[in-house]
Write an enzyme that holds these catalytic residues in place. Structure first.
Site, mmCIF file in Angstrom:
data_model
loop_
_atom_site.group_PDB
_atom_site.id
_atom_site.type_symbol
_atom_site.label_atom_id
_atom_site.label_comp_id
_atom_site.label_asym_id
_atom_site.label_seq_id
_atom_site.Cartn_x
_atom_site.Cartn_y
_atom_site.Cartn_z
ATOM 1 N NE ARG A 92 -10.114 -0.475 4.018
ATOM 2 C CZ ARG A 92 -8.829 -0.753 3.885
ATOM 3 N NH1 ARG A 92 -8.454 -1.784 3.160
ATOM 4 N NH2 ARG A 92 -7.921 -0.002 4.461
ATOM 5 N NE ARG A 103 -8.478 -2.321 7.843
ATOM 6 C CZ ARG A 103 -7.263 -1.844 7.891
ATOM 7 N NH1 ARG A 103 -6.346 -2.348 7.136
ATOM 8 N NH2 ARG A 103 -6.939 -0.859 8.668
ATOM 9 C CG ASP A 106 -6.402 -4.424 4.444
ATOM 10 O OD1 ASP A 106 -6.277 -3.700 3.437
ATOM 11 O OD2 ASP A 106 -5.503 -4.568 5.288
ATOM 12 C CG ASP A 108 -2.680 -4.934 2.576
ATOM 13 O OD1 ASP A 108 -3.164 -3.905 2.076
ATOM 14 O OD2 ASP A 108 -2.627 -5.138 3.804
#
Length: 170
Positions: A92, A103, A106, A108
């Site tokens: 990343r 990217r 990712d 989250d």
């Protein structure tokens, strides 16, 4: 209510969104899931199917997305740091001044138990999760009745994202 740095007495449920659109994105998501399951104090509990989605407020090729449910004895901040370490190990890059850049990975933290927190490092529930089909659809696949802490049932937000293309599960 738990503090973001407080370790829960018993494991709590958290939800993690996974996304990538560079390189072999589907393989990267599978690798990230393996690594999430290897975090000490984390048990991978459920994983949605893999979805292909168009970039939103971003560019580049389509994304591959999924959502994982974990049981964890880590604090919310510890879990966030472990997820960021996986992102970094999987390549990343966060270009300065670029928001939502394409990217390789990712991860989250969407929801951590019923915690509602917003500080310079940690924001849960994720502030835009209810605006994204690529989060809501896979989340609802593994947690059809989930409530977004401080908001409403995740299902109530589906009509507002109906115009976002999402293919899957693949």
């Amino acid at each position: 209510m738990m503090h973001p740095d407080e370790k829960p007495g018993t494991p709590v449920t958290a939800y993690v969104a996974l996304g990538a659109n560079l390189g072999d994105a589907a393989a990267a998501l599978r690798e990230a899931l393996v690594r999430i399951g290897q975090i000490p104090g984390v048990r991978l509990d459920a994983v949605s199917g893999l979805y292909r989605t168009e970039p939103i407020e971003s560019s580049g090729p389509d994304y591959f997305n999924a959502v994982a449910r974990v049981q964890t004895s880590l604090s919310a901040r510890e879990l966030l740091h472990a997820l960021q370490a996986i992102e970094n190990r999987l390549g990343r890059v966060r270009p300065a001044g670029v928001v939502n850049a394409p990217r390789t990975m990712d991860l989250d933290l969407l929801i951590y138990d019923d915690l509602v927190c917003s500080d310079e490092e940690l924001v849960v529930p994720h502030p835009r999760m209810h605006l994204r089909a690529f989060v809501l659809v896979p989340l609802l696949q593994i947690a059809p009745d989930i409530e977004i802490p401080g908001k409403a049932s995740a299902r109530t937000y589906l009509p507002s994202v109906a115009d976002q293309r999402i293919d899957g599960p693949l």
